[in-house]
Scaffold this motif. Structure first.
Motif, short mmCIF file in Angstrom:
data_model
loop_
_atom_site.label_atom_id
_atom_site.label_comp_id
_atom_site.label_asym_id
_atom_site.label_seq_id
_atom_site.Cartn_x
_atom_site.Cartn_y
_atom_site.Cartn_z
N SER A 1 0.86 -1.19 0.00
CA SER A 1 0.00 0.00 0.00
C SER A 1 0.89 1.24 0.00
N HIS A 2 0.30 2.39 -0.25
CA HIS A 2 1.08 3.63 -0.21
C HIS A 2 1.65 3.88 1.18
N ARG A 3 0.92 3.46 2.20
CA ARG A 3 1.42 3.64 3.57
C ARG A 3 2.68 2.79 3.79
N GLU A 4 2.72 1.59 3.24
CA GLU A 4 3.92 0.76 3.34
C GLU A 4 5.07 1.37 2.55
N ASP A 5 4.75 1.97 1.40
CA ASP A 5 5.79 2.67 0.62
C ASP A 5 6.40 3.80 1.44
N MET A 6 5.58 4.49 2.20
CA MET A 6 6.08 5.56 3.05
C MET A 6 7.07 5.02 4.09
N THR A 7 6.72 3.90 4.72
CA THR A 7 7.61 3.31 5.71
C THR A 7 8.93 2.91 5.07
N GLU A 8 8.87 2.38 3.85
CA GLU A 8 10.11 2.01 3.16
C GLU A 8 10.97 3.24 2.90
N ASP A 9 10.34 4.34 2.48
CA ASP A 9 11.11 5.57 2.26
C ASP A 9 11.74 6.06 3.56
N LEU A 10 10.99 5.99 4.66
CA LEU A 10 11.54 6.42 5.94
C LEU A 10 12.78 5.61 6.31
N ILE A 11 12.72 4.32 6.10
CA ILE A 11 13.87 3.47 6.42
C ILE A 11 15.05 3.80 5.51
N ARG A 12 14.77 4.03 4.23
CA ARG A 12 15.84 4.42 3.30
C ARG A 12 16.47 5.75 3.73
N LEU A 13 15.67 6.61 4.35
CA LEU A 13 16.17 7.91 4.81
C LEU A 13 16.97 7.79 6.10
N GLY A 14 17.05 6.59 6.64
CA GLY A 14 17.86 6.36 7.83
C GLY A 14 17.10 6.33 9.13
N PRO B 1 15.44 4.42 11.86
CA PRO B 1 15.40 3.01 12.26
C PRO B 1 13.97 2.51 12.42
N ARG B 2 13.75 1.26 12.03
CA ARG B 2 12.41 0.68 12.18
C ARG B 2 11.94 0.75 13.64
N LYS B 3 12.86 0.61 14.57
CA LYS B 3 12.51 0.68 15.99
C LYS B 3 11.86 2.03 16.33
N GLU B 4 12.39 3.11 15.75
CA GLU B 4 11.81 4.43 16.01
C GLU B 4 10.42 4.57 15.40
N ILE B 5 10.23 3.95 14.24
CA ILE B 5 8.90 3.97 13.62
C ILE B 5 7.91 3.22 14.50
N VAL B 6 8.33 2.06 14.97
CA VAL B 6 7.46 1.23 15.81
C VAL B 6 7.10 1.94 17.11
N GLU B 7 8.07 2.62 17.70
CA GLU B 7 7.87 3.21 19.02
C GLU B 7 7.31 4.64 18.97
N SER B 8 7.23 5.23 17.79
CA SER B 8 6.73 6.61 17.71
C SER B 8 5.24 6.67 18.04
N THR B 9 4.84 7.76 18.66
CA THR B 9 3.42 7.99 18.99
C THR B 9 3.07 9.42 18.60
N PRO B 10 1.82 9.66 18.24
CA PRO B 10 1.45 11.03 17.86
C PRO B 10 1.49 11.97 19.05
N THR B 11 2.00 13.16 18.82
CA THR B 11 1.97 14.20 19.85
C THR B 11 0.55 14.72 20.01
N ALA B 12 0.35 15.53 21.04
CA ALA B 12 -0.97 16.13 21.25
C ALA B 12 -1.35 16.99 20.05
N ALA B 13 -0.38 17.72 19.50
CA ALA B 13 -0.66 18.59 18.35
C ALA B 13 -1.02 17.77 17.12
N THR B 14 -0.34 16.65 16.92
CA THR B 14 -0.63 15.79 15.78
C THR B 14 -2.01 15.16 15.94
#
Length: 247
Positions: free
Chosen positions: A86-99, A101-114
């Protein structure tokens, strides 16, 4: 009633205002970790894209607009076999290519503003469906919030990504660059046609037709200003990341 040229000028002024947001205007000066945090938070807005479209589709009655919105929504999931990302998976792949770490993606949570940006987006869509000229309001919002301004965001973020995602002349971006290109406002509202291929212009064609049928210029302006405020408020949370110019 404002003609389409006047509404195009109004819209282009909003786009220019968005481009001047300090975070987007100075994105190349951000620290690497701050840029990564912006992308991680922006990911949650992308995850909210399909619920926003689904809600708008529930509220739309205009059949031509519904068909356009359905097609765009289905393009987010390119096949029904499960073999294509899906496009959302493509986004995750781009994030990993940008350096990032998958761990940061997994552990990230939306801020109050987000979280507020997502909630307020759904609220604005629901409100648009309850007011006069709901089809015009909803299609205007989908086009400006979900396509035009998204392309502008990725246009401004791309210079920071380009050195990493283009290798040996090959553009390896599967999400950010394609959306920068395919979501863009390629033609003005006054000149958009059935031959226009971007998401913005497909929706723009129907918005232009609805504007010609009803006195909806004020609705158009109100919705676009609301959509821009949502985007600006989201990026406001990152203002402290922007380096202060040396005196």
């Amino acid at each position: 009633m404002d003609d389409l040229h006047e509404l195009d000028e109004f819209e282009d002024a909003l786009i220019d205002r968005f481009k001047r947001h300090p975070v987007l205007a100075d994105v190349t000066r951000l620290a690497d970790e701050d840029f990564a945090e912006i992308l991680l938070q922006r990911r949650f807005l992308s995850l909210a894209f399909t619920p926003a479209y689904d809600l708008a589709i529930d509220l739309l009655e205009d059949e031509a607009g519904l068909r356009i919105a359905r097609v765009i929504l289905r393009e987010e999931y390119p096949d029904d076999s499960g073999h294509t990302r899906s496009h959302r998976e493509d986004m995750t792949e781009d994030l990993i290519r940008l350096g990032v770490p998958r761990k940061e993606i997994v552990e990230s949570t939306p801020t109050a503003a987000t979280t507020a940006a997502i909630t307020d987006t759904l609220g604005l869509i629901a409100d648009a469906g309850r007011q006069g000229s709901p089809d015009l309001r909803l299609l205007t919002f989908l086009r400006f919030w979900g396509e035009v301004l998204v392309s502008v965001e990725y246009e401004l973020l791309w210079p920071r990504m380009e050195p990493v995602l283009i290798q040996n002349g090959e553009n390896r971006s599967r999400f950010y660059y394609p959306h920068y290109v395919h979501d863009a406002k390629a033609r003005s509202l006054a000149t958009v046609s059935l031959l226009s291929g971007t998401h913005s212009d497909r929706l723009g064609m129907r918005v232009s037709e609805l504007l010609a049928r009803e006195d909806g210029a004020e609705c158009f302006r109100e919705i676009e200003e609301g959509a821009l405020r949502l985007k600006e408020t989201f990026y406001d949370q990152f203002r402290p990341m922007v380096p202060v110019p040396e005196s």
